[in-house]
Scaffold this motif. Structure first.
Motif, PDB file in Angstrom:
ATOM      1  N   TYR A 273      16.077  23.480  28.873  1.00 55.83           N
ATOM      2  CA  TYR A 273      15.491  24.665  28.247  1.00 55.83           C
ATOM      3  C   TYR A 273      16.273  25.886  28.736  1.00 55.83           C
ATOM      4  N   LYS A 274      16.944  26.562  27.783  1.00 55.88           N
ATOM      5  CA  LYS A 274      17.790  27.728  28.111  1.00 55.88           C
ATOM      6  C   LYS A 274      18.726  27.417  29.273  1.00 55.88           C
ATOM      7  N   GLY A 275      19.307  26.217  29.209  1.00 63.05           N
ATOM      8  CA  GLY A 275      20.295  25.842  30.223  1.00 63.05           C
ATOM      9  C   GLY A 275      19.701  25.328  31.523  1.00 63.05           C
ATOM     10  N   VAL A 276      18.369  25.272  31.607  1.00 60.15           N
ATOM     11  CA  VAL A 276      17.745  24.776  32.850  1.00 60.15           C
ATOM     12  C   VAL A 276      17.089  23.426  32.549  1.00 60.15           C
ATOM     13  N   ASP A 277      17.316  22.446  33.412  1.00 62.27           N
ATOM     14  CA  ASP A 277      16.668  21.142  33.229  1.00 62.27           C
ATOM     15  C   ASP A 277      15.228  21.212  33.740  1.00 62.27           C
ATOM     16  N   ILE A 278      14.284  20.880  32.860  1.00 57.66           N
ATOM     17  CA  ILE A 278      12.866  20.893  33.247  1.00 57.66           C
ATOM     18  C   ILE A 278      12.271  19.532  32.963  1.00 57.66           C
ATOM     19  N   VAL A 279      11.556  18.963  33.946  1.00 54.20           N
ATOM     20  CA  VAL A 279      10.815  17.715  33.702  1.00 54.20           C
ATOM     21  C   VAL A 279       9.407  18.136  33.259  1.00 54.20           C
ATOM     22  N   PRO A 280       9.024  17.870  31.988  1.00 54.28           N
ATOM     23  CA  PRO A 280       7.749  18.389  31.485  1.00 54.28           C
ATOM     24  C   PRO A 280       6.550  18.071  32.382  1.00 54.28           C
ATOM     25  N   LEU A 281       6.463  16.850  32.921  1.00 53.54           N
ATOM     26  CA  LEU A 281       5.304  16.493  33.737  1.00 53.54           C
ATOM     27  C   LEU A 281       5.260  17.338  35.023  1.00 53.54           C
ATOM     28  N   GLN A 282       6.440  17.623  35.589  1.00 51.25           N
ATOM     29  CA  GLN A 282       6.471  18.445  36.809  1.00 51.25           C
ATOM     30  C   GLN A 282       6.083  19.887  36.489  1.00 51.25           C
ATOM     31  N   PHE A 283       6.502  20.355  35.283  1.00 56.92           N
ATOM     32  CA  PHE A 283       6.125  21.704  34.843  1.00 56.92           C
ATOM     33  C   PHE A 283       4.610  21.778  34.643  1.00 56.92           C
TER      34      PHE A 283
END
Ligand code: NDP
Length: 405
Positions: A273-283
């Motif tokens: 997301y906008k160049g940042v890796d995000i793990v949805p469950l951790q978010f």
């Protein structure tokens, strides 16, 4: 009785640390270490500063090894997350110190928990002359010890076990989990599974449900899910033909879970997301309440037991062995809710068993392999009294039919 090192300062770690502080004769020197030092300090403040605190990244074997060398504990209580089980066991092996945990290993990038990785440490723990006790929370934990107690004292042969897990509490939030959200949702969203006649049978997630009447609670909608103690009980209860695990979920919980899954927020792979890796469950975990924060407004109780069917003196019989635990009473005693309490209290009870030599052995053990009586006596004294309700097979059938229906 010797130093103890607790790793993990979340909901469960806080209960364990506070209970140790209440039992200082047995636990005169306790070090609470975790990834976020401030959490350890806050818990220490709440018990009058009697603990030592430390920062540790438990994914790093060398860091844990150095901490163990400094603290010189008799036992390490791993109350961090399942991802850290193997690194902490490696550090225990390196230092020759015994180990206890409450949840089996699960790789970070795959939602698949199993004892196989930790059972593979048996020979190395045996050769080092140290002990690892696996799954010493409530379920796994007290429930597994109930089964060992039933096998030893109530039955000649156990043929079927239904684990009945009800949280009839209300925390007043729209959606929250009672222990680590990531671990909880990974467990619930995977395919269900139960053991019957020598094989594992799989079902779609949350696709089988029925009303079960729980002691001191009444009938509640319960879902068949796979839970880790089934894997070890199948191995350690000879003659077992069937084991299932049932857990209550409210309609609100199921509704939220469905939406979260449908929109992809329970995914465990990274999304850019906008160049940042995000793990949805951790978010998602960052958005929702911390389980340790739920205690203040929690009302109601947990009612968790093992319905055991089998044969005694040639006659078929059944028994329900259970505990009921009140959220408000736990909050009054240690400032925590009942799910953290029913996990942290067995963990320190297991540690007591190891320190007193009542649980001893060289190698890796599940709790049902160890003497049940001293543990059950002590866990009742520490705040989790339990009852046995003997019943006929007909009464057991009315509670939960043996066939899925
Ligand atoms: P929490 O998320 O509240 O706490 C976990 C703690 O571990 C946090 O303090 C966290 O630190 C710390 N931690 C995570 N990663 C690391 C790391 N790499 N190094 C050091 N510390 C770390 O979880 P709970 O207290 O609710 O649950 C704890 C364990 O108990 C889990 O494994 C859970 O599955 C198990 N459990 C077992 C039950 C049973 O009946 N057997 C029932 C309920 C839970 P930080 O604060 O920085 O995030």
């Amino acid at each position: 009785m010797g130093n103890v090192l607790i790793i993990g300062a979340g909901g469960v770690g806080a209960v364990a640390a506070r209970k140790c502080a209440m039992n200082r004769v047995l636990f005169p020197h306790v070090t609470l270490a975790s990834r976020t030092l401030e959490k350890c300090e806050k818990i220490n403040e709440s018990v009058g500063g009697v603990l030592d605190v430390a920062h540790v990244d438990a994914d790093n074997v060398d860091e844990v090894t150095r901490l163990i060398e400094r603290v010189q504990p008799k036992v390490v209580l791993n109350l961090a997350l399942p991802y850290q089980d193997l690194s902490i066991m490696d550090a225990c092996l390196a230092t020759g110190v015994s180990y206890l945990d409450t949840a089996n290993y699960e790789p970070l990038h795959e939602a698949k928990f199993s004892y196989t990785w930790q059972w593979a440490y048996h020979d190395r723990f045996r050769d080092k002359g140290i002990m690892a006790v696996l799954g010493c929370g409530f379920d796994p934990g007290v429930i597994s010890v109930f089964c060992a107690y039933a096998q030893k004292n109530l039955f000649d042969t156990i043929t079927a076990i239904d684990i009945l897990d009800c949280n009839d509490g209300n925390h007043g939030k729209a959606f929250a989990t009672n222990f680590n959200l990531e671990i909880n949702l990974r467990e619930i969203t995977q395919r269900g599974k139960y053991w019957k006649d020598g094989t594992w049978r799989e079902i779609d997630p949350l696709s089988v449900s029925r009303d079960i009447t729980y002691p001191e609670v009444g009938p509640r909608a319960s879902y068949l899910i796979y839970h880790e103690e089934e894997e070890s009980l199948v191995k350690h209860i000879p003659g077992l033909r069937q084991i299932r695990f049932w857990m209550t979920f409210s309609d609100t919980y199921i509704k939220h879970l469905e939406v979260l899954q449908n929109v992809g927020l329970t995914r465990i792979d990274a999304v850019s997301y906008k160049g940042v890796d995000i793990v949805p469950l951790q978010f998602l975990k960052a958005l929702l309440p911390d389980p340790a924060s739920l205690a203040a407004d929690y009302t109601g109780k947990t009612s968790i037991g093992a319905l055991v069917r089998g044969i005694k003196n040639g006659q078929p019989k059944a028994a329900l062995i259970y505990n009921v635990c009140h959220h408000e009473a736990c909050a009054r005693e240690v400032g925590s809710q009942a799910v953290s309490y029913t996990t942290g209290v067995p963990a320190i009870t297991g540690a007591m068993m190891m320190l007193k030599g009542l649980w001893k052995g060289k190698g890796v053990f599940n709790v049902e392999q160890l003497p049940p009586e001293p543990f059950l006596d002590e866990v009742a004294r520490q705040g989790l009294p339990w009852q046995v309700q003997e019943m006929s097979l007909g009464e057991a059938e009315a509670l939960v039919p043996l066939d899925m229906g």
